[in-house]
Every structure is written in C-alpha cells, then in structure tokens.
Design a protein around this motif. Structure first.
Motif, PDB file in Angstrom:
ATOM      1  N   UNK A  36      60.416 -44.584  25.512  1.00 48.28           N
ATOM      2  CA  UNK A  36      61.800 -44.440  25.964  1.00 48.28           C
ATOM      3  C   UNK A  36      62.661 -45.598  25.465  1.00 48.28           C
ATOM      4  N   UNK A  37      63.952 -45.305  25.388  1.00 50.58           N
ATOM      5  CA  UNK A  37      64.894 -46.296  24.862  1.00 50.58           C
ATOM      6  C   UNK A  37      65.089 -47.494  25.779  1.00 50.58           C
ATOM      7  N   UNK A  38      65.101 -47.236  27.090  1.00 50.66           N
ATOM      8  CA  UNK A  38      65.586 -48.311  27.955  1.00 50.66           C
ATOM      9  C   UNK A  38      65.104 -48.167  29.393  1.00 50.66           C
ATOM     10  N   UNK A  39      65.260 -49.241  30.128  1.00 48.80           N
ATOM     11  CA  UNK A  39      64.948 -49.266  31.567  1.00 48.80           C
ATOM     12  C   UNK A  39      65.770 -50.366  32.218  1.00 48.80           C
ATOM     13  N   UNK A  40      66.197 -50.111  33.443  1.00 52.05           N
ATOM     14  CA  UNK A  40      66.945 -51.118  34.206  1.00 52.05           C
ATOM     15  C   UNK A  40      66.047 -52.283  34.576  1.00 52.05           C
ATOM     16  N   UNK A  89      69.994 -56.561  27.743  1.00 52.64           N
ATOM     17  CA  UNK A  89      71.447 -56.427  27.559  1.00 52.64           C
ATOM     18  C   UNK A  89      72.128 -56.414  28.915  1.00 52.64           C
ATOM     19  N   UNK A  90      73.293 -57.008  28.964  1.00 47.29           N
ATOM     20  CA  UNK A  90      74.144 -56.923  30.148  1.00 47.29           C
ATOM     21  C   UNK A  90      74.963 -55.647  30.025  1.00 47.29           C
ATOM     22  N   UNK A  91      74.956 -54.838  31.062  1.00 45.52           N
ATOM     23  CA  UNK A  91      75.696 -53.568  31.006  1.00 45.52           C
ATOM     24  C   UNK A  91      77.187 -53.807  31.230  1.00 45.52           C
ATOM     25  N   UNK A 142      72.795 -54.523  36.739  1.00 45.43           N
ATOM     26  CA  UNK A 142      73.690 -55.190  35.775  1.00 45.43           C
ATOM     27  C   UNK A 142      73.014 -55.373  34.424  1.00 45.43           C
ATOM     28  N   UNK A 143      71.696 -55.332  34.409  1.00 46.75           N
ATOM     29  CA  UNK A 143      70.959 -55.635  33.178  1.00 46.75           C
ATOM     30  C   UNK A 143      69.940 -54.535  32.882  1.00 46.75           C
ATOM     31  N   UNK A 144      69.638 -54.402  31.599  1.00 46.57           N
ATOM     32  CA  UNK A 144      68.598 -53.450  31.197  1.00 46.57           C
ATOM     33  C   UNK A 144      67.850 -54.020  30.002  1.00 46.57           C
TER      34      UNK A 144
END
Ligand code: F6R
Length: 260
Positions: free
Chosen positions: A65-69, A155-157, A177-179
C-alpha cells in the motif's frame, strides 16, 4: 499519458478493474501497489466480485500500500490496514503474509519508512501501481511541494487533506497530522501506473496533472514523466480538460486505440 474517459463512475471503475484483472491474469505473481480512499472502494468491490464469480485470483500476488497514518495501530478502525482488510483483503484469496502497508505505529517512523522502501525493492519493484488523486493534486500522501525525487518517508498532511479525511474520524482534531507515504520517485519506478479519478471535485486536480506544468505543486503531474501511466476518468472528473476531445478521439469511450 493514456487518458481514458468513461461516461460515468460505474463504467470508469469497470474499465479500471479490467486493467487490474488483465495484469493479474497475465502475471499471477504481479507486485501490486494499492491505494485507499473513497475512489478505491467500488474498485475493490468489483475485483472481489470477479474473484467470487469469475475466479480472478490474487493468490500469488504481493501487495504494497501507498501509505498509512502515523500513530494508528493496524486494528484501529480508521487505519489504512483496517480499510484494506475490510474493503479488499477479506474478500479475495490474497496471501496475508504477502500484503504490506507502512507501519504507522512503529517506534521510529523514519526507520520504518526506510525499511518499507527497501522491502519494495527486495520484492523487485511494483508492477502495477494503483493511485487516486487528492483535490490538491497529491498522490499517496505526497502533498503539494513534495519532492519529485522523494522516497518513502514521513509527510505532514495539509489542512485540506485532513479536512477531506475528517469524515472517517470523530473530529478534525482526531484526524492524524502525519503519515508514512511512498515517495513520488518510488511511484514513478512502478512499471505501470493506473490512476483513477471520479467526480467533479477532482476535475481541477486532474487537469493540472495531465495538462498543467510538471511541478511539485501538483505532485500528480510527475506522472507526465512515466512512460506507462493510464488515467481512468469519468466525465465529471474530465470536465476541466482542454484537450478532452482529443483524448476521446484517441480512445473513444475509454477503449484502447488500434496501437495500444
Ligand atoms: C490513499 C491515497 C490518497 C488518495 C486520495 C484520493 O492511499 O494514496 O492519495 O488516493 O486522497 O482519495 P479519495 O479517493 O478518498 O478521494
């Protein structure tokens, strides 16, 4: 870029599912890059239906997967781990040991990010990367001004992304706020990218991605550099494209051209 414009959301999802199914059928051990978000829900549902009714198998695939919190454990109901389990993994025959998401609850997310990037490389890279697009032009959680050379990292959202994702959380303040996200360069290394966008709210970001300048302000515009990027749109998401008639001439109703 191959721009396929379908009449509506359902036909766009069917077209995208055809591309995923074709990849997995031709290459059963394909490495899939997966995305979350509302756009993907009907796609995963369609793929699960093809698994049930037509025997489409994911048994030999590997997924990243691309991303996670950051800060959410895999069993948190708003985590992307949970989303993937509920919307896809529980409904197909994918081997759980070959599914991967960044570890948002790792003690040091920077170490977890580097490890994730290394794991993708170890798997031989991604064959087919599924992507959605944010209204601000993000892909993964590569927010505007993300380096086009970036790798998996924290990354900061942006405020607007948190607002868009607030619907899954009890309040804005509880929206992370971040992922951890794979980078733009990680995405560009995939052998094929398939970005799906549906609905009018995505029309401006889609036009910036396809017809705007190549710029970190719209990270999705980096796909202009990819030799095999397919963009599947419904009419609403295609609404701001200046060269829409041209795309429809090349790919009438989103069909392949004679030379594809
Ligand atoms: C999620 C992801 C994001 C979403 C994008 C669109 O894994 O990578 O880039 O694809 O935010 O989300 P929806 O489909 O909810 O509009």
């Amino acid at each position: 870029m191959k721009v396929l414009i379908l009449p509506d959301q359902q036909t766009a999802i069917t077209r995208a599912a055809d591309i995923v199914a074709d990849t997995v059928t031709k290459q059963p051990d394909a490495v899939l890059g997966l995305a979350t978000g509302g756009t993907m829900v009907p796609l995963y549902s369609e793929l699960a239906q093809r698994h049930r009714e037509a025997g489409l198998s994911f048994a030999q695939t590997t997924s990243f997967n691309l991303d996670e919190y950051i800060g959410l454990s895999p069993d948190h109901p708003c985590s992307y781990h949970h989303f993937m389990q509920e919307t896809f993994f529980d409904h197909v025959d994918i081997d759980p040991s070959r599914t991967h998401l960044p570890k948002g609850d790792a003690p040091d997310p920077r170490i977890a990010s580097d490890a994730y990037e290394a794991l993708i490389a170890k798997a031989g890279g991604i064959d087919l990367q599924l992507l959605g697009i944010g209204q601000n032009g993000h892909i993964g959680f590569n927010e505007p001004t993300a380096s086009l050379g970036s790798r998996t990292r924290v990354k900061t959202l942006t405020h607007s992304t948190r607002q868009a994702n607030q619907r899954y959380f009890a309040s804005f303040d509880e929206t992370p706020k971040y992922a951890i996200t794979t980078g733009v360069a990680t995405i560009l290394e995939s052998r094929m990218c398939l970005l799906i966008a549906t609905g009018e709210a995505k029309a401006k970001a889609v036009a910036d991605m396809i017809e705007g300048p190549l710029t970190a302000v719209c990270p999705a515009s980096a796909l202009q550099l990819h030799a095999r990027a397919t963009i599947v749109l419904d009419e609403a998401a295609a609404g701001a494209l200046a060269l829409r008639d041209y795309y429809q001439t090349v790919h009438p109703e989103g069909r392949d051209s004679a030379f594809d």
